[in-house]
Structure formats: structure tokens, C-alpha cells
Scaffold this motif. Structure first.
Motif, PDB file in Angstrom:
ATOM      1  N   ALA A 158       0.812  -1.278   0.071  1.00  0.00           N
ATOM      2  CA  ALA A 158      -0.039  -0.060   0.109  1.00  0.00           C
ATOM      3  C   ALA A 158       1.105   1.269  -0.127  1.00  0.00           C
ATOM      4  O   ALA A 158       0.707   2.011   0.953  1.00  0.00           O
ATOM      5  N   PRO A 159       1.686   1.440  -1.241  1.00  0.00           N
ATOM      6  CA  PRO A 159       2.623   2.724  -0.959  1.00  0.00           C
ATOM      7  C   PRO A 159       1.848   3.976  -1.066  1.00  0.00           C
ATOM      8  O   PRO A 159       1.015   4.246  -2.012  1.00  0.00           O
ATOM      9  N   ASP A 160       2.455   4.980  -0.041  1.00  0.00           N
ATOM     10  CA  ASP A 160       2.028   6.216  -0.148  1.00  0.00           C
ATOM     11  C   ASP A 160       3.057   7.130  -0.333  1.00  0.00           C
ATOM     12  O   ASP A 160       3.959   7.103   0.758  1.00  0.00           O
ATOM     13  N   ASP A 210      -8.151  -3.674  -2.127  1.00  0.00           N
ATOM     14  CA  ASP A 210      -9.162  -3.036  -2.857  1.00  0.00           C
ATOM     15  C   ASP A 210     -10.011  -1.756  -2.334  1.00  0.00           C
ATOM     16  O   ASP A 210     -10.855  -1.243  -2.977  1.00  0.00           O
ATOM     17  N   ARG A 211      -9.874  -1.544  -0.975  1.00  0.00           N
ATOM     18  CA  ARG A 211     -10.849  -0.366  -0.384  1.00  0.00           C
ATOM     19  C   ARG A 211     -10.010   0.539   0.340  1.00  0.00           C
ATOM     20  O   ARG A 211     -10.175   1.098   1.320  1.00  0.00           O
ATOM     21  N   ASP A 212      -8.547   0.495  -0.138  1.00  0.00           N
ATOM     22  CA  ASP A 212      -7.544   1.547   0.404  1.00  0.00           C
ATOM     23  C   ASP A 212      -7.740   2.942  -0.249  1.00  0.00           C
ATOM     24  O   ASP A 212      -7.651   3.066  -1.393  1.00  0.00           O
ATOM     25  N   THR A 213      -8.517   3.899   0.714  1.00  0.00           N
ATOM     26  CA  THR A 213      -8.691   5.120   0.258  1.00  0.00           C
ATOM     27  C   THR A 213      -7.376   5.981   0.514  1.00  0.00           C
ATOM     28  O   THR A 213      -7.546   7.441   0.414  1.00  0.00           O
ATOM     29  N   ILE A 214      -6.136   5.564   0.911  1.00  0.00           N
ATOM     30  CA  ILE A 214      -5.085   6.449   1.195  1.00  0.00           C
ATOM     31  C   ILE A 214      -4.005   6.256   0.016  1.00  0.00           C
ATOM     32  O   ILE A 214      -3.739   7.120  -0.725  1.00  0.00           O
ATOM     33  N   ALA A 215      -3.632   4.861  -0.194  1.00  0.00           N
ATOM     34  CA  ALA A 215      -2.743   4.909  -1.104  1.00  0.00           C
ATOM     35  C   ALA A 215      -3.486   4.430  -2.684  1.00  0.00           C
ATOM     36  O   ALA A 215      -2.630   4.440  -3.542  1.00  0.00           O
ATOM     37  N   LEU A 241       6.482  -5.321 -12.855  1.00  0.00           N
ATOM     38  CA  LEU A 241       6.306  -5.093 -11.482  1.00  0.00           C
ATOM     39  C   LEU A 241       5.449  -6.426 -11.174  1.00  0.00           C
ATOM     40  O   LEU A 241       4.367  -6.700 -11.688  1.00  0.00           O
ATOM     41  N   LEU A 242       5.824  -7.178  -9.991  1.00  0.00           N
ATOM     42  CA  LEU A 242       5.208  -8.115  -9.230  1.00  0.00           C
ATOM     43  C   LEU A 242       3.839  -7.442  -8.610  1.00  0.00           C
ATOM     44  O   LEU A 242       4.226  -6.390  -7.687  1.00  0.00           O
ATOM     45  N   HIS A 243       2.702  -7.733  -8.787  1.00  0.00           N
ATOM     46  CA  HIS A 243       1.536  -7.116  -8.079  1.00  0.00           C
ATOM     47  C   HIS A 243       0.348  -8.082  -7.891  1.00  0.00           C
ATOM     48  O   HIS A 243       0.085  -9.081  -8.732  1.00  0.00           O
ATOM     49  N   GLN A 244      -0.195  -7.851  -6.798  1.00  0.00           N
ATOM     50  CA  GLN A 244      -1.726  -8.527  -6.341  1.00  0.00           C
ATOM     51  C   GLN A 244      -2.482  -7.675  -5.648  1.00  0.00           C
ATOM     52  O   GLN A 244      -1.772  -6.976  -4.641  1.00  0.00           O
ATOM     53  N   GLU A 245      -3.550  -7.566  -5.924  1.00  0.00           N
ATOM     54  CA  GLU A 245      -4.533  -6.541  -5.010  1.00  0.00           C
ATOM     55  C   GLU A 245      -5.375  -7.583  -4.219  1.00  0.00           C
ATOM     56  O   GLU A 245      -5.883  -8.604  -4.730  1.00  0.00           O
ATOM     57  N   LEU A 246      -5.287  -7.460  -3.085  1.00  0.00           N
ATOM     58  CA  LEU A 246      -6.178  -8.266  -2.088  1.00  0.00           C
ATOM     59  C   LEU A 246      -7.200  -7.547  -1.588  1.00  0.00           C
ATOM     60  O   LEU A 246      -7.347  -6.327  -1.424  1.00  0.00           O
ATOM     61  N   SER A 247      -8.211  -7.992  -0.817  1.00  0.00           N
ATOM     62  CA  SER A 247      -9.204  -7.613  -0.265  1.00  0.00           C
ATOM     63  C   SER A 247      -8.774  -6.859   1.163  1.00  0.00           C
ATOM     64  O   SER A 247      -8.028  -7.413   1.935  1.00  0.00           O
ATOM     65  N   GLY A 248      -9.299  -5.708   1.509  1.00  0.00           N
ATOM     66  CA  GLY A 248      -8.890  -5.041   2.538  1.00  0.00           C
ATOM     67  C   GLY A 248      -8.673  -3.319   2.288  1.00  0.00           C
ATOM     68  O   GLY A 248      -8.861  -2.952   1.334  1.00  0.00           O
ATOM     69  N   LYS A 249      -8.429  -2.851   3.578  1.00  0.00           N
ATOM     70  CA  LYS A 249      -7.876  -1.394   3.466  1.00  0.00           C
ATOM     71  C   LYS A 249      -6.464  -1.031   3.659  1.00  0.00           C
ATOM     72  O   LYS A 249      -5.824  -2.254   3.801  1.00  0.00           O
TER      73      LYS A 249
END
Length: 319
Positions: A158-160, A210-215, A241-249
């Protein structure tokens, strides 16, 4: 069993038979006490065979200085890790090679890791003279070779890429600080420009939620979606880039284990979840292993330390 010991300015858990070393830096607030807030994540990394270094988060508007402090800590820790491993009769040779070290960041900690990657590139165009002087002063005690994490994989959770408005919610005050050159440096835009120009970031993985409103996330596009920005910029590198989106905030990596449950300190979220329903740590370990394999492939064609000194003036950017 993972047991942290204070060493230098970090918390260290040495694995008796380590296959690598993971250096972890969390986000603001929770990153200040990483061995508690990120306990379950770090435990699973340790059980997968990695020694773990938890670097406490420090707050400052001068992000270059904070990033370079992480590198200074790595250089200071290395002989101490070797000595401690010898004292415990553990394998100590793994700590001697810098390419056995990996980085994991969460939230703003990812920005510090990205800045270390940029220092490895040796081209920091587009910044004002004041920033260049600050960087030169901060690395003055380092050799050219030491100011680099080249060959060290990094995993961004979750990079910001925060700037002053992220740190100070009052927009007018944030803008005033930026105008007076007292705000966050480098800014979000400057950091993005530098990453765009860089040919590195080939040993990078990213996990989003998937529900990250910051990054941000793949499913929630917005003007300041750092996740989508990274995915766009890093997909054309030597290694995608290796990437995977998971459920969560955004705070999904935070949590401690209580029986069959993970408690995440966030009453505004789910607060707790069953371990069996939590895929994050499994994906983190899979990505670490895959990035380590990429690293081995790259190092086979990389210059030695003496060659690095010889060619640095040519800004060799082969990886």
C-alpha cells in the motif's frame, strides 16, 4: 520462535538458518512500534526462513534524510549482525553479502525505500540546489558504493508517496509551508518524476488493497492513486512489476495474533479476522521468494564492487 532484540536503532530477530534478511519499515504512527503493530506479518516472514530487522518509523518533512538514515543503519547493523550470529552459533555468512538483504515497506515507509532506490541510480535531476546539497551532506560519510541498495529487492505494501498536504490536513497551511520551502521534500511530484526517469525498480513487488482510500487501488481510481501510478510506471521495466491486489483497507498489514484471530487495532475496520481468511502473509512470502530469484539472475550479470567504482562515472544503468 521469533524473539526481537534491540540492536543499534532497530529491533532484530535472527533466524538460526536464514535464507535472507528482511528490513521492514512501516507507516506513520504504527511504524513507530513495528514489533507490536506488525507482529503477525513479521512472525510469518521469520517462520518462512528470514531474519527480520524492524526499523522504527521516524517523522520528518525531510524524507531524503530519513531514507539515508535507513541506509546508515544497514551499514552499522551489518557487523553487529555478524557478531550476534556468531555469538548464537547461527550461520553468519549470509549477513556479509548486501544482496541477501531485502526491504519491505508499508504506507509512507515505501517512499523511503523508493528514495533509496533512486539514490542507487545516481541521477537526481529536476531538484533544486538546496535538496541536492542536503543529499550530498547526508551521504558525505559514505563511499559511492555504499549509497545504494542496488541488488536488494523491495516489496511495497500500500505505497503512499506523501507530501505536505498528506501530513497537514489544513490545505492553506500546507501550501504556505511548501511556498516557504519548509514542507515535505521531495514532494510527491518530484518523487514521481525521479522514478519515471529511473531505469531501476526491477526488483520490486507491490501489494495493494481494494478498499484503500489512502494509497489507492486498482478498483478505486483517483487523482492521487499511488498504486495505479506505480503500476503504470513500473510495468515497462526489465522485469515487470510483481503485483497482487487483496481484499482490505490501508492498514491491512497491521495486526497481532490472538488464538485463531488477527486483531488489527482499527475499530473502524473489521477489528479482527480469522487467520484462515487472511491471505496477505502468504502472498508476501511468495513475492519475497520470487524477487529473490530475480535478484540472483540479475546479480549474475552485475558488476563487482571494484567494477562499480570504476564505472560509476558512466552511470551504468544495466539493471
Amino acid at each position: 520462535m521469533m524473539t526481537f532484540k534491540p540492536l543499534c536503532h532497530s529491533w532484530v530477530a535472527l533466524h538460526p538458518e536464514p535464507k535472507g534478511i528482511v528490513q521492514f519499515i512501516g507507516g506513520a504512527f504504527f511504524g513507530s512500534f513495528p514489533t507490536i503493530a506488525y507482529r503477525y506479518l513479521l512472525e510469518q516472514i521469520f517462520e518462512a526462513g528470514y531474519s527480520v530487522i524492524a526499523l522504527p518509523f521516524r517523522f520528518s518533512f525531510r524524507h531524503w534524510s530519513l531514507a539515508i538514515e535507513l541506509l546508515k543503519e544497514q551499514e552499522t547493523l551489518r557487523p553487529e549482525l555478524i557478531a550476534l550470529a556468531k555469538h548464537l552459533n547461527y550461520d553468519h555468512t549470509v549477513y556479509e553479502d548486501k544482496t541477501n538483504y531485502s526491504w519491505i515497506g508499508h504506507s509512507l515507509g515505501c517512499k523511503y525505500i523508493a528514495l533509496l532506490e533512486l539514490l542507487s541510480d545516481r541521477q537526481l535531476t529536476g531538484m533544486d540546489a538546496k535538496q541536492i546539497r542536503e543529499i550530498e551532506q547526508a551521504i558525505a560519510r559514505f563511499s559511492i558504493y555504499s549509497v545504494s541498495i542496488k541488488g536488494q529487492p523491495s516489496l511495497l505494501l500500500a505505497p503512499d508517496i506523501s507530501d505536505t498536504e498528506s501530513a497537514i490536513p489544513i490545505r492553506a497551511l500546507a501550501q504556505l509551508l511548501d511556498k516557504l520551502k519548509l514542507g515535505v521534500l521531495p514532494t510527491r511530484a518530484q518523487t514521481q518524476d525521479l522514478i519515471e526517469q529511473s531505469q531501476l525498480f526491477n526488483l520490486t513487488g507491490l501489494i495493494s488493497f481494494d478498499r484503500d482510500t489512502i494509497a489507492g487501488s486498482v478498483t478505486q481510481p483517483s487523482a492521487k492513486n499511488d498504486v495505479l501510478w506505480f503500476l503504470t510506471q513500473l510495468k515497462q521495466r526489465r522485469y515487470s512489476l510483481l503485483h497482487q491486489e487483496l481484499s482490505g483497507k490501508h492498514l491491512e498489514p497491521v495486526g497481532i495474533r490472538l488464538g485463531r484471530w488477527i486483531v488489527d487495532f482499527n475499530p473502524l475496520d473489521k477489528f479482527a479476522e480469522l487467520i484462515s481468511d487472511r491471505p496477505l502473509e502468504t502472498v508476501v512470502i511468495q513475492f519475497l521468494d520470487r524477487l529473490q530469484q530475480r535478484q540472483q539472475n540479475i546479480v549474475q550479470t552485475a558488476p563487482t564492487e571494484s567494477e562499480e567504482y570504476a564505472i560509476v562515472s558512466t552511470l551504468d544503468r544495466r539493471y
